[in-house]
Design a protein around this motif. Structure first.
Motif, PDB file in Angstrom:
ATOM      1  N   THR A  84      39.391  43.223  41.623  1.00  0.00           N
ATOM      2  CA  THR A  84      39.859  42.146  40.753  1.00  0.00           C
ATOM      3  C   THR A  84      38.655  41.287  40.398  1.00  0.00           C
ATOM      4  O   THR A  84      37.771  41.067  41.237  1.00  0.00           O
ATOM      5  CB  THR A  84      40.978  41.318  41.410  1.00  0.00           C
ATOM      6  OG1 THR A  84      41.427  40.314  40.493  1.00  0.00           O
ATOM      7  CG2 THR A  84      40.542  40.678  42.709  1.00  0.00           C
ATOM      8  N   CYS A 136      45.021  44.292  44.270  1.00  0.00           N
ATOM      9  CA  CYS A 136      44.673  42.896  44.540  1.00  0.00           C
ATOM     10  C   CYS A 136      44.515  42.180  43.212  1.00  0.00           C
ATOM     11  O   CYS A 136      44.173  42.796  42.195  1.00  0.00           O
ATOM     12  CB  CYS A 136      43.383  42.797  45.355  1.00  0.00           C
ATOM     13  SG  CYS A 136      41.920  43.504  44.549  1.00  0.00           S
ATOM     14  N   THR A 137      44.770  40.886  43.218  1.00  0.00           N
ATOM     15  CA  THR A 137      44.572  40.141  41.980  1.00  0.00           C
ATOM     16  C   THR A 137      44.308  38.675  42.280  1.00  0.00           C
ATOM     17  O   THR A 137      44.927  38.085  43.174  1.00  0.00           O
ATOM     18  CB  THR A 137      45.778  40.269  41.030  1.00  0.00           C
ATOM     19  OG1 THR A 137      45.484  39.619  39.793  1.00  0.00           O
ATOM     20  CG2 THR A 137      47.053  39.687  41.619  1.00  0.00           C
ATOM     21  N   THR A 220      49.180  49.030  42.758  1.00  0.00           N
ATOM     22  CA  THR A 220      48.615  48.090  41.795  1.00  0.00           C
ATOM     23  C   THR A 220      49.394  46.777  41.777  1.00  0.00           C
ATOM     24  O   THR A 220      50.632  46.768  41.816  1.00  0.00           O
ATOM     25  CB  THR A 220      48.606  48.712  40.397  1.00  0.00           C
ATOM     26  OG1 THR A 220      47.838  49.928  40.433  1.00  0.00           O
ATOM     27  CG2 THR A 220      47.976  47.771  39.374  1.00  0.00           C
ATOM     28  N   SER A 221      48.656  45.668  41.691  1.00  0.00           N
ATOM     29  CA  SER A 221      49.246  44.330  41.662  1.00  0.00           C
ATOM     30  C   SER A 221      48.829  43.622  40.376  1.00  0.00           C
ATOM     31  O   SER A 221      47.642  43.610  40.029  1.00  0.00           O
ATOM     32  CB  SER A 221      48.776  43.512  42.866  1.00  0.00           C
ATOM     33  OG  SER A 221      49.014  44.197  44.079  1.00  0.00           O
ATOM     34  N   VAL A 222      49.801  43.020  39.689  1.00  0.00           N
ATOM     35  CA  VAL A 222      49.499  42.278  38.455  1.00  0.00           C
ATOM     36  C   VAL A 222      50.122  40.894  38.550  1.00  0.00           C
ATOM     37  O   VAL A 222      51.191  40.712  39.141  1.00  0.00           O
ATOM     38  CB  VAL A 222      50.012  43.000  37.197  1.00  0.00           C
ATOM     39  CG1 VAL A 222      49.344  44.362  37.043  1.00  0.00           C
ATOM     40  CG2 VAL A 222      51.525  43.172  37.222  1.00  0.00           C
ATOM     41  N   MET A 467      44.830  38.581  32.617  1.00  0.00           N
ATOM     42  CA  MET A 467      45.095  39.087  33.956  1.00  0.00           C
ATOM     43  C   MET A 467      43.799  39.503  34.650  1.00  0.00           C
ATOM     44  O   MET A 467      42.807  39.829  33.999  1.00  0.00           O
ATOM     45  CB  MET A 467      46.059  40.275  33.896  1.00  0.00           C
ATOM     46  CG  MET A 467      47.416  39.928  33.314  1.00  0.00           C
ATOM     47  SD  MET A 467      48.618  41.271  33.482  1.00  0.00           S
ATOM     48  CE  MET A 467      47.828  42.540  32.502  1.00  0.00           C
ATOM     49  N   ALA A 468      43.851  39.534  35.971  1.00  0.00           N
ATOM     50  CA  ALA A 468      42.674  39.879  36.770  1.00  0.00           C
ATOM     51  C   ALA A 468      42.782  41.254  37.402  1.00  0.00           C
ATOM     52  O   ALA A 468      41.853  41.695  38.084  1.00  0.00           O
ATOM     53  CB  ALA A 468      42.454  38.825  37.856  1.00  0.00           C
ATOM     54  N   GLN A 469      43.914  41.940  37.252  1.00  0.00           N
ATOM     55  CA  GLN A 469      44.048  43.359  37.591  1.00  0.00           C
ATOM     56  C   GLN A 469      45.207  43.942  36.795  1.00  0.00           C
ATOM     57  O   GLN A 469      46.200  43.259  36.524  1.00  0.00           O
ATOM     58  CB  GLN A 469      44.299  43.602  39.081  1.00  0.00           C
ATOM     59  CG  GLN A 469      44.399  45.111  39.430  1.00  0.00           C
ATOM     60  CD  GLN A 469      44.396  45.420  40.918  1.00  0.00           C
ATOM     61  OE1 GLN A 469      45.424  45.651  41.509  1.00  0.00           O
ATOM     62  NE2 GLN A 469      43.199  45.423  41.508  1.00  0.00           N
ATOM     63  N   SER A 470      45.058  45.199  36.398  1.00  0.00           N
ATOM     64  CA  SER A 470      46.161  45.947  35.778  1.00  0.00           C
ATOM     65  C   SER A 470      45.772  47.421  35.822  1.00  0.00           C
ATOM     66  O   SER A 470      44.910  47.819  36.597  1.00  0.00           O
ATOM     67  CB  SER A 470      46.433  45.472  34.339  1.00  0.00           C
ATOM     68  OG  SER A 470      45.295  45.653  33.523  1.00  0.00           O
ATOM     69  N   VAL A 475      40.415  46.576  36.007  1.00  0.00           N
ATOM     70  CA  VAL A 475      40.314  45.303  35.306  1.00  0.00           C
ATOM     71  C   VAL A 475      39.885  45.549  33.863  1.00  0.00           C
ATOM     72  O   VAL A 475      38.879  46.217  33.615  1.00  0.00           O
ATOM     73  CB  VAL A 475      39.295  44.366  35.990  1.00  0.00           C
ATOM     74  CG1 VAL A 475      39.233  43.026  35.265  1.00  0.00           C
ATOM     75  CG2 VAL A 475      39.655  44.157  37.460  1.00  0.00           C
TER      76      VAL A 475
END
Length: 533
Positions: A84, A136-137, A220-222, A467-470, A475
């Motif tokens: 992230t 993680c995000t 995956t976390s968003v 967003m910081a993760q997807s 990223v």
């Protein structure tokens, strides 16, 4: 030289940690207006392969990249999972947090082209049993202007307690002995760390309600505002277990409502193998929808946001039922032809190299695909028609979306296991227009993570989230890209993370606009390549 992403055995994988793979990031680590690329890497069970490290590639602004990993201080060997990217200390430079099987790592960007491992001083070292960090995000869940950190874990993995391939029904596939899991293995829990504003983080998993959610095989976390209420929620794709939607209660706590909100299972109530997540507004109603990738012999899932974070599974109606052949991983909404309708990309690859010999219809390397948005809530699948970069078979995992050559369209970078990554340049033709939006927070976190942007153009409306993760563990370019079709102007509405709403009208197309919270808008052309590639 572009190095291969080493990850487990090539012809045989005896442990599940060898199969999952890792992510990739587009980021501008040196603030020069060009997307650099950070590629994660794994290792091998027997011994590390020389050169098996995460890699940072600096954009040379001429269509080429230079490996600056060693100079940047980012050399590290291990089983990296996800990344992230955001400015957690609000100093103007993007930092990185990386999950591992083993100790996760926080890298602080020093602003001079180098990074420092500050995991210990930030309070993110942990004691006790080994964790397998997954998605993680960064997320400003309490809207205090400081980016907090959500960290998921995949499997509670103990090699000395792990069954051997073929030992039980969870260790075979199509009758072939394969690595065991995740079913049959213990499930860990997820963590939330609150940014104290002084460079340190505090574990608030219990008091925030994150730890009280049912355990799953989280991937995956968003983090995005799925309720359109100005507060950032967290969605977690879960493998072989219900996916999780943590609704923000506006009081520094969350409640998990994936089942109640319709995003935990398939339309017929079945658990799916959630891997990657795309967030976008496919039907142009101003709400953020969710697309989730799954295992072979199943469809990916499209969840339509019906308001107040209530979702409907529209997978079949949207046309995604045509594709069940491949194990799908990284994914993203992106308007590849700039016609004003966000399309979808998916990358694929098997986890069982042993199965291909017995069942050629289940190959290790498989093509990517594009789902072109036809409007009216419908998509069509493209493989060969989307070009050789999509049709070529690879064993892919993470992918990220961004405009690496600053030519006004969306490109892709893809992780391929035990091969070099793929950089796919978009050569869209035609006269469709576009607009890029880059947000800089002042009272909100500087990276504007959690902010929602609504653009109106040609009678259409589209929402996107910062967003910081997807995708899968990856990223994207944080400059939001909107295709405009034949519209030459657009109106911009920004819902900043801290609740401020700002509106700007009649913005010209084909440019990047940088908006600083509370200070207005700056317009500029994208930096141009030194040479034509």
């Amino acid at each position: 030289m572009i190095h291969p992403v080493i990850y487990g055995g090539i012809k045989q994988k005896n442990y599940i940690v060898e199969t999952v793979g890792c992510g990739v990031a587009f980021l501008d680590y040196d603030n020069d207006g060009w997307m650099d690329i950070f590629v994660l890497c794994g290792t091998r069970m027997d011994s590390p392969v020389p050169g098996s490290t995460n890699r940072l590639y600096k954009n040379n602004r001429d269509g080429t990249f230079t490996d600056v990993t060693e100079k940047a201080g980012l050399t590290r060997t291990g089983w990296a999972s996800s990344v992230t990217v955001a400015d957690y200390n609000n100093d103007g430079f993007d930092d990185m947090f990386i999950t591992y099987y083993g100790q996760n790592v926080l890298y602080r960007n020093n602003g001079d082209g180098t990074f420092t491992d500050v995991t210990r001083e930030a309070g993110l070292l942990y004691e006790g049993n080994t964790r397998w960090g997954s998605g993680c995000t960064f997320v400003d869940y309490d809207r205090d202007g400081h980016l907090d950190l959500f960290v998921a874990n995949y499997v509670d993995l103990r090699f000395d307690h792990l069954p051997k391939p073929g030992a039980n029904p969870y260790c075979t596939y199509k009758g072939v002995p394969v690595n065991c899991g995740p079913r049959g293995l213990p499930m860990p829990r997820n963590y939330l760390y609150r940014n104290q504003g002084d460079g340190t983080f505090r574990d608030v998993s219990q008091e925030s309600g994150i730890a009280s959610a049912g355990r799953t095989y989280s991937m995956t976390s968003v983090a995005a505002d799925f309720s359109n209420n100005g507060w950032t929620d967290i969605y977690v794709a879960s493998d072989s277990t219900p996916s999780l939607l943590f609704r923000n209660k506006h009081d520094r706590t969350f409640v998990e409502e994936g089942v109640e909100r319709g995003v935990a299972f398939s339309a017929d109530g079945v658990e799916q193998a959630g891997m990657g997540v795309a967030v976008g507004d496919y039907n142009l109603d101003g709400r953020l929808d969710i697309f989730k990738t799954h295992f072979s012999d199943d469809t990916c899932a499209l969840y339509r946001n019906d308001g107040d974070a209530g979702f409907t599974d529209v997978t079949i109606a949207a046309g995604f039922g045509v594709e069940t052949r491949y194990i799908s991983w990284g994914t993203g909404f992106a308007d590849f032809d700039n016609n004003g309708l966000p399309d979808l990309a998916v990358v694929t690859g098997s986890v069982y190299p042993e199965v291909e010999a017995a069942f050629p219809e289940y190959p290790l390397k498989t093509p990517r695909f594009i789902f072109r948005n036809l409007g009216g809530g419908k998509f069509e699948e493209l493989i060969d028609e989307a070009g050789p970069g999509i049709a070529a078979p690879h064993c892919s995992r993470g992918c990220a979306f961004g405009d690496f050559d600053n030519d006004g369209d969306v490109d892709m970078v893809v992780v391929n296991l035990n091969e070099p990554p793929s950089l796919l340049r978009n050569d869209v033709s035609g006269d469709n227009k576009w607009l890029k939006v880059y947000l800089v927070g002042t009272k909100s976190n500087r990276s504007a993570i959690g902010s929602r942007v609504v653009l109106r153009y040609g009678g259409k409306m589209q929402a996107q989230a910062v967003m910081a993760q997807s995708s899968f563990y990856s990223v994207n370019d944080r400059r939001l890209h909107f295709g405009l079709g034949d519209s030459t102007h657009a109106d911009l509405e920004i819902h900043w993370t801290n609740g401020l709403v700002e509106r700007f009208t009649n913005i010209e197309c084909n440019q990047l606009v940088t908006v600083t919270e509370g200070k207005g808008i700056a317009k500029s052309a994208l930096p141009k390549l030194k040479t034509t590639i």
